[in-house]
Design a protein around this motif. Sequence first.
Motif, PDB file in Angstrom:
ATOM      1  N   PHE A  50      -8.563   1.876  -3.487  1.00 24.37           N
ATOM      2  CA  PHE A  50      -8.124   0.871  -2.495  1.00 24.37           C
ATOM      3  C   PHE A  50      -8.512   0.919  -1.247  1.00 24.37           C
ATOM      4  O   PHE A  50      -9.359   0.187  -0.562  1.00 24.37           O
ATOM      5  N   LEU A  51      -8.006   1.974  -0.731  1.00 29.11           N
ATOM      6  CA  LEU A  51      -8.037   2.573   0.715  1.00 29.11           C
ATOM      7  C   LEU A  51      -9.586   2.977   1.176  1.00 29.11           C
ATOM      8  O   LEU A  51     -10.063   2.378   2.028  1.00 29.11           O
ATOM      9  N   TYR A  72     -11.211  -0.701   1.539  1.00 28.73           N
ATOM     10  CA  TYR A  72     -10.726  -1.183   2.572  1.00 28.73           C
ATOM     11  C   TYR A  72     -11.753  -0.472   3.862  1.00 28.73           C
ATOM     12  O   TYR A  72     -12.047  -1.336   4.836  1.00 28.73           O
ATOM     13  N   GLU A  73     -11.674   0.680   3.932  1.00 25.74           N
ATOM     14  CA  GLU A  73     -12.237   1.404   4.947  1.00 25.74           C
ATOM     15  C   GLU A  73     -13.625   1.275   4.950  1.00 25.74           C
ATOM     16  O   GLU A  73     -14.305   1.196   6.127  1.00 25.74           O
ATOM     17  N   LEU A 109      -8.074  -8.694   2.563  1.00 23.45           N
ATOM     18  CA  LEU A 109      -7.491  -7.961   3.899  1.00 23.45           C
ATOM     19  C   LEU A 109      -8.409  -7.982   4.996  1.00 23.45           C
ATOM     20  O   LEU A 109      -8.065  -8.577   5.967  1.00 23.45           O
ATOM     21  N   ARG A 110      -9.517  -7.871   4.914  1.00 25.04           N
ATOM     22  CA  ARG A 110     -10.745  -7.848   5.726  1.00 25.04           C
ATOM     23  C   ARG A 110     -11.120  -9.057   6.252  1.00 25.04           C
ATOM     24  O   ARG A 110     -11.143  -9.470   7.258  1.00 25.04           O
ATOM     25  N   GLN A 116     -16.802  -3.762   5.435  1.00 29.30           N
ATOM     26  CA  GLN A 116     -16.562  -4.662   6.923  1.00 29.30           C
ATOM     27  C   GLN A 116     -17.143  -6.003   6.376  1.00 29.30           C
ATOM     28  O   GLN A 116     -18.092  -6.488   6.141  1.00 29.30           O
ATOM     29  N   ARG A 167     -19.032  -5.913  -3.389  1.00 28.11           N
ATOM     30  CA  ARG A 167     -18.126  -6.598  -2.349  1.00 28.11           C
ATOM     31  C   ARG A 167     -18.662  -7.699  -1.456  1.00 28.11           C
ATOM     32  O   ARG A 167     -17.777  -8.589  -1.586  1.00 28.11           O
ATOM     33  N   PRO A 201      -8.740  -5.376  -0.861  1.00 27.52           N
ATOM     34  CA  PRO A 201      -9.126  -4.768   0.501  1.00 27.52           C
ATOM     35  C   PRO A 201     -10.182  -5.838   0.972  1.00 27.52           C
ATOM     36  O   PRO A 201     -10.103  -5.951   2.265  1.00 27.52           O
ATOM     37  N   ILE A 216       1.034  -1.025  -0.084  1.00 34.52           N
ATOM     38  CA  ILE A 216       0.052   0.004  -0.085  1.00 34.52           C
ATOM     39  C   ILE A 216       0.840   1.152   0.106  1.00 34.52           C
ATOM     40  O   ILE A 216       0.855   2.207  -0.663  1.00 34.52           O
ATOM     41  N   LYS A 258      -7.997 -10.786   8.205  1.00 34.99           N
ATOM     42  CA  LYS A 258      -7.735 -10.163   9.381  1.00 34.99           C
ATOM     43  C   LYS A 258      -8.644 -10.932  10.702  1.00 34.99           C
ATOM     44  O   LYS A 258      -8.288 -11.383  11.560  1.00 34.99           O
TER      45      LYS A 258
END
Length: 183
Positions: free
Chosen positions: A27-28, A31-32, A72-73, A35, A170, A69, A17, A76
Amino acid sequence: MDLNQWFEKAMSPEEYIKGMEKNKEGFLDIYESFQAPEDTAFYEKIKEKSLRAIVLTEDWCGDAMLNIPILLRLSKKANIDVRMLLRDSNLDLMDQYLTNGKSRSIPIFIFIDKDGNEFAKWGPRADVVQQFVDEKRASLPSKDAEDFEEKSKELYKSMHQAFQEKTEFRPEVYQSIKNALNK
């Protein structure tokens, strides 16, 4: 080179990133705003497998902007250690994961176990997103048409924008990745 070696060679998501020159904002944003759903049983099942993921990507890729993203969620929540390799610098690995046996389409997610064995692979798109792309591409003139290049650029720009704006993609991407891991 075995998959463990590729994983060790790869960069962290943070390094990827930080080095992004294209699509970083999109991308961000994804990601933000995305959820991962409450999916405790699935996450626990994946945690037991101690999986890691190698992601073949490039920052100019709209599909990578959308899909990574979400991975990545998910990772995590499921304790999947994710590492990134740039496709164009790692063609030896990329060429082992061609789409339809011929295309270097990205992103490709290679999930490996603690011994470096491939557990699952995913990419480059969820089925719903692929249908959307296929429908859009069908509107292009033939490749020998005078305006093909111009129309292609317009098309890819509009698809890139859709990947950012169509939030309904998404959960479909999440479910597609989950399906690949549910074995």
